[in-house]
Design an enzyme around this catalytic site. Structure first.
Site, PDB file in Angstrom:
ATOM      1  N   SER A 245       7.149 -54.679 -13.882  1.00 45.15           N
ATOM      2  CA  SER A 245       5.948 -53.956 -14.306  1.00 45.15           C
ATOM      3  C   SER A 245       5.691 -52.759 -13.404  1.00 45.15           C
ATOM      4  O   SER A 245       5.444 -51.646 -13.878  1.00 45.15           O
ATOM      5  CB  SER A 245       4.759 -54.912 -14.290  1.00 45.15           C
TER       6      SER A 245
ATOM      7  N   HIS B 171       7.290 -52.921   4.391  1.00 46.21           N
ATOM      8  CA  HIS B 171       6.511 -51.873   5.028  1.00 46.21           C
ATOM      9  C   HIS B 171       6.202 -50.712   4.097  1.00 46.21           C
ATOM     10  O   HIS B 171       5.048 -50.298   4.014  1.00 46.21           O
ATOM     11  CB  HIS B 171       7.062 -51.430   6.381  1.00 46.21           C
TER      12      HIS B 171
ATOM     13  N   HIS C 268       8.926 -53.676  13.017  1.00 42.54           N
ATOM     14  CA  HIS C 268       7.769 -53.922  13.893  1.00 42.54           C
ATOM     15  C   HIS C 268       7.008 -55.170  13.453  1.00 42.54           C
ATOM     16  O   HIS C 268       6.140 -55.638  14.173  1.00 42.54           O
ATOM     17  CB  HIS C 268       6.854 -52.699  14.018  1.00 42.54           C
TER      18      HIS C 268
ATOM     19  N   ARG D 292      -2.744 -67.276  12.989  1.00 48.60           N
ATOM     20  CA  ARG D 292      -3.123 -67.157  11.592  1.00 48.60           C
ATOM     21  C   ARG D 292      -2.515 -68.312  10.803  1.00 48.60           C
ATOM     22  O   ARG D 292      -1.674 -69.044  11.311  1.00 48.60           O
ATOM     23  CB  ARG D 292      -2.660 -65.818  11.025  1.00 48.60           C
TER      24      ARG D 292
END
Lengths: 532, 373, 192
Positions: free
Chosen positions: A176, A260, A309, A457
């Site tokens: 899409s 990224h 990174h 996290r």
């Protein structure tokens, strides 16, 4: 009219001219009108925003207190995973595609998108992708629980059987997006009104043009990555399995090679929106138009050189860590140029503060805060401490919520009069803004502290020293979530009626879209406008 | 709420609070961690200064250049000089940041000339430590009781940051960690050392630290590793070198004795009650996280043991999977994690609990025979 | 507009080019796999040693330096062999060839096939570790309830940087019985 594309367009346009527009469901199912498809995209993304938001509420409710109260850790992981996938692929990206559909033809003086049938397809496969993804949550063993980054081997050998559905739905989302991107590129290259040279295009068109190229470049890489996950899990390959000569870290390289640029896909169109709104309410031309274009291109190019990174802790050699650190820091330069240009645009203007402008100003400040934490994260030695903590969560939510999503809301308020022909309720909208602004900061700012203090996290339960911060964050989260229902109400109210909008409701606004009446007629610029 | 936030912000800025504060990065207890902390603060302050300048200019124009104050818009829209300045100046600032960052990074990656080497292996969801120079190795599991997690008991001071057997290392010596994983990717993180390194299955990674002060340092797994990612803390005790030597010698002897003791006890038959008691506690500690306390597992993820064909009918297969684990699944090899008695007891428990009433007893000798056939 | 269009490539052509780009980028995603391996071989990026026999040491030995080479072994889940090095560590001069034996015992009643996967820390050192003979080059069959000695012969490249004073070579042993190559199966059945 010798070309194939023109022929299709010509045919459509004849066709639609005779019976104007179909009614009922078929109008929406078979529509090839860029405005209809734009509206479909925008409504779809808003529904997904609410679904993904509901999952965020589950996460914040579980994290309100230490201990496990509401959900078990396996379900918690499914919530974080699907929340991320939905917000990235279901809310932010379709919202931008919706805005592109609505605005790009009107901004460049084109009658429609270049490939209207494909446009219809690229929207209508999306609901299926997300139905599959959400449906997988109800499977035995649950939906995807490996984070939206689906690191192997957690997503291969150790995942539940819904992974096949996850892969399938990501493939559809990718197709899409690619179709949408092709459409944008062809439209911008071929459909500009006479005299609309590239360097006269509004920045929203420019940023989307560059974004579309990024999409073309990286969505296929994502498709490759999920395909490898699929074959590793079900067909015995070992791309990411050390036993067969593979390497799980290679997955991360491939994923972030996509990931990224993907981050910039979600922010470049915002830059375009903000570059339209700030001059409008400052009543002063955008400062440094050309440098804005070059800065956008520079960010897009650099985005291919910084992926690792995200992976500083995977154990790279020093030379690689240094290379990726330097490249990442370099991105601060073009990003800084943009922010300085916006501030210079405001300087010595004549500002008013309608809701679109308020969201745009909040964007500039809060996105910059997200940029600062990004700069801190770029510094490899310190990143070892920040990596995979709430500091990162705070960083990317500042960039994506107060960045991308605030810009989408700014865009919605800015163009709602053009879309609906009615002014939105300014009082309610101001309430929406101020409540969002306060709650979003209560929600995300303390996350910086939680991360610095050492909270990882993606955990369903945490040590006691993080209890106070999490409670504040959760309260901010509930408030922000509820506030967005106001937005729903404001938009519905505006669609249904209200003060009639002028063709150009904002006196400082520039651009071809304001030369057509409000609401924009079903067909615009069937004869190309004159460009001065 | 807002005032608390402001309080939090002021606390961050007042230097006296910084040392104690829960709101900032720790300075840690190693030379590297304090260099990292200084770098963090330097960049933070630079960001603050840039922020004050940029937001200052922005708010100034928002207050002064507003239409309600009669501001008339200027018409300028470019200025090459200014644009060059704000491209070059940030570039110079970045170079200023990159220099200390580079030197710190190079120091962090220098793992040469270590005094002690410890092999750290992550697995779902525990850490395993093995000392390279001594015959000492053990697993380190979350010690917080399930009742605290489920809010049936009050939470202790080190809730979720406590383990049964912490890693013990000497102070003042260079300790090298060789980090790897048995299943998915984990990440071994102790904030006080500024060490965070991923544990990749099939590969080894290196990290090092030199701790200046004796103490107990706590960290957590930092890479999502499945269901109990939030429940695999890291605890490190740093002891003075003499104390450490004493500890490691004692530990070496204890582990040797335990092995001998195991051989001696092997001939002893355990009664069904003994097996079931021990088995239940082992099961709750090592198995219930996945297979659940009721043995029903999580459908589609972790298989049920209650009523399973293996647990009812196939003793050799049952011993095999518990001892060696199952390749390509989360099922670990418990052969080197549990004693023979514990293995026997937990297998017996699984074959007799939750209505799996086979009545069969598996003894330590049976397991031993399997392992040494 | 017609006038404009004469200067612009038609839609079909742009779409075709973009689709070709999409297909190329999809292929590029897969091409990253061999590219990554090549990159790792050149730079020692992921610390994996070369999976092929090195040429024998030229014999130039740097007596002025000593490097500690440590060995660690691990079993993957479900791998019921006893597996370990004869020596935990050796001290070598760069350029000097050494043999280290690894011992394996298959304690199951089944014939099995294993594959050892090497990894070196620091990763950079993998570039300078040359194996002239290694059990890790091939799958290793082992009859039920039997032992084997698996040799590994290596030398360190004399160019190994000064700062590498210790390197660790780790082997993880995987059960490959289900995925054994034809050679290995033939070898095993002939041994019976």
């Amino acid at each position: 009219m010798s070309t194939a594309g023109e022929a299709i367009q010509d045919h459509d346009h004849d066709h639609e001219h005779h019976d104007h527009k179909a009614t009922g469901v078929t109008r929406w199912l078979f529509t090839t009108n860029h405005k209809d498809i734009g509206s479909l995209y925008l409504w779809f993304s808003f529904i997904m925003f609410l679904v993904g938001g509901a999952m965020a509420m589950v996460i914040r409710a579980e994290l309100f207190q230490p201990g496990l109260q509401l959900v078990d850790p396996h379900f918690f992981n499914q919530m974080t995973t699907v929340h991320g996938l939905i917000m990235v692929f279901g809310a932010v990206m379709p919202a931008f595609t919706g805005l592109a559909n609505w605005m790009i033809p009107m901004m460049i003086g084109a009658p429609d998108m270049a490939l209207p049938r494909m446009n219809n397809w690229s929207f209508w496969i999306l609901p299926f992708a997300f139905a599959i993804l959400l449906g997988s949550l109800f499977m035995e063993g649950g939906g995807p629980a490996f984070g939206w980054t689906f690191y192997a081997p957690l997503s291969t050998t150790y995942s539940s059987d819904s992974t096949a559905l996850f892969v399938f739905s990501v493939h559809i989302m990718g197709i899409s997006s690619i179709m949408g991107a092709i459409n944008v590129i062809v439209t911008i290259m071929n459909m500009r009104a006479p005299g609309m040279s590239y360097m006269k295009m509004p920045l929203f068109v420019w940023t989307w043009f560059i974004t579309a190229f990024l999409l073309i470049a990286v969505m296929p890489v994502l498709a490759g990555a999920v395909t490898m996950v699929l074959t590793d899990k079900y067909f015995g390959t070992s791309f990411f399995d050390a036993a067969g000569g593979g390497d799980p870290v290679m997955f991360q390289h491939i994923f972030w090679f996509f990931g990224h640029p993907e981050v910039y896909i979600m922010i470049l169109p915002s830059f375009g929106i903000i570059s339209a709104i700030i001059p409008a309410f400052t009543r002063k031309p955008l400062f440094g138009y050309a440098s804005m274009v070059y800065a956008t291109a520079a960010i897009a190019v650099l985005s291919f050189l910084v992926w690792a990174h995200h992976m500083f802790t995977t154990g790279m050699p020093v030379f690689a860590e240094l290379f990726f650190m330097y490249c990442t820091m370099l991105i601060a330069v073009p990003t800084g140029v943009k922010i300085f240009n916006w501030v210079a645009t405001m300087w010595r203007g004549s500002m008013t503060f309608e809701t679109p402008m308020l969201f745009a100003l909040a964007f500039v400040i809060l996105f910059t805060i997200g940029g600062f934490s990004g700069l801190m994260l770029a510094i490899t030695p310190v990143d070892f401490q920040y990596h995979d903590t709430y500091f990162v969560v705070a960083h990317f939510h500042y960039v994506l919520v107060t960045g991308a999503i605030f810009s989408i809301m700014a865009a919605a308020y800015y163009w709602l009069p053009k879309w609906t022909g009615n002014m939105y309720d300014e009082t309610l909208a101001k309430w929406h803004f101020w409540l969002s602004l306060i709650s979003v900061n209560v929600l995300f700012f303390p996350m910086h502290f939680a991360g610095l203090a050492g909270m990882p996290r993606r955990i369903p339960d945490y040590a006691l020293q993080f209890a106070d911060i999490n409670q504040i964050v959760s309260i901010g989260g509930f408030a922000f979530g509820l506030t967005q229902l106001m937005f729903l109400w404001i938009v519905i109210k505006c669609c249904r009626g209200g003060e009639k909008a002028l063709a150009k409701p904002w006196d400082g606004a520039e651009g071809l879209e304001w030369t057509v009446p409000s609401p924009a007629p079903y067909h615009t610029f069937e004869t190309p406008p004159e460009i001065k | 709420m807002k005032t608390r936030l402001i309080l939090a912000l002021t606390a961050l800025f007042s230097s006296s609070a910084l040392a104690e504060s829960q709101l900032n990065l720790t300075r840690g207890v190693t030379d590297i961690s304090s260099r990292v902390y200084d770098l963090h603060m330097t960049i933070f302050y630079i960001c603050c200064v840039i922020g004050v300048v940029v937001f200052g200019a922005m708010f100034w124009s928002m207050f002064v250049h507003r239409r309600s104050k009669g501001a008339k818009p200027a018409t300028f829209h470019e200025n090459v000089k200014v644009e060059i300045v704000w491209t070059v100046v940030p570039f110079l600032i970045l170079i200023g940041m990159a220099i200390p960052a580079t030197t710190t990074l190079i120091a962090m990656e220098d793992t040469s000339d270590a005094d002690v080497t410890v092999q750290v292996t992550g697995s779902q969801w525990k850490w395993h430590y093995k000392y390279f120079d001594n015959e000492v190795e053990y697993f380190s599991l979350l010690a917080t009781r399930q009742d605290q997690i489920n809010n049936r008991l009050d939470k202790g001071e080190n809730y979720l940051l406590e383990v049964d057997r912490p890693l013990v290392v000497p102070t003042g010596q260079k300790i090298r960690f060789l980090i790897t994983s048995d299943d998915v990717i984990h990440s071994w993180w102790v904030p006080d050392f500024a060490v965070k390194k991923d544990a990749n299955p099939g590969f080894i990674n290196e990290a090092w630290t030199r701790i200046d002060e004796p103490g107990i340092y706590r960290g957590q797994c930092a890479e999502l590793c499945g269901k109990d990612h939030g429940f695999m803390p890291v605890v490190v005790i740093a002891k003075e070198p003499a104390e450490y030597e004493e500890w490691i010698a004692a530990e070496e002897e204890r582990q040797l004795k335990a092995k001998e003791e195991e051989q001696r006890l092997m001939s002893m038959e355990m009664s069904m009650d003994e097996l079931m008691d021990l088995g239940e506690s082992v099961y709750l500690g090592s198995c219930a996280a996945c297979h659940q306390a009721n043995g029903e597992g999580v459908p589609g993820v972790f298989p049920a043991l209650k009523g399973s064909d293996m647990a009812l009918n196939d003793i050799p297969a049952h011993i095999d999977v518990v001892v060696n684990g199952a390749s390509g699944t989360a099922m670990q090899a418990f052969g080197n994690q549990l004693s023979l008695r514990e293995l026997a007891a937990v297998i017996t428990y699984e074959r007799n609990a939750w209505g799996n009433d086979t009545g069969e007893r598996v003894q330590a000798a049976d397991v031993n025979e399997y392992m040494n056939q | 507009m017609t006038e404009q269009n004469t200067q612009r490539p038609d839609n079909g052509r742009i779409v075709k080019r973009l689709l070709v780009t999409v297909v190329c980028m999809f292929a590029f995603g897969f091409a990253l796999v061999p590219l990554y391996d090549v990159f790792c071989d050149i730079t020692g990026f992921n610390g994996r040693t070369k999976n092929e026999q090195a040429v024998v040491s030229a014999g130039e030995i740097d007596k002025s330096r000593v490097v500690r080479v440590q060995f660690i072994t691990r079993n993957n889940k479900g791998m019921p062999w006893d597996f370990g090095p004869e020596l935990k560590e050796v001290k070598v001069h760069p350029g000097e060839t050494r043999v280290v034996n690894f011992l394996a015992h298959n304690r199951t009643p089944n014939n099995m096939v294993a594959q050892a996967i090497p990894s070196v820390a620091p990763g950079e050192a993998a570039l300078y570790l040359n194996k002239t003979e290694c059990f890790c080059f091939n799958q290793q069959p082992l009859q039920a309830n039997s032992d084997t000695v698996m040799p590994m012969q290596f030398y360190l490249d004399p160019d190994i940087p000064e700062h590498i004073t210790t390197l660790t070579l780790s082997y993880t042993l995987y059960d490959m019985t289900a995925n054994a190559t034809a050679d290995v199966l033939a070898q095993m059945s002939s041994a019976e």
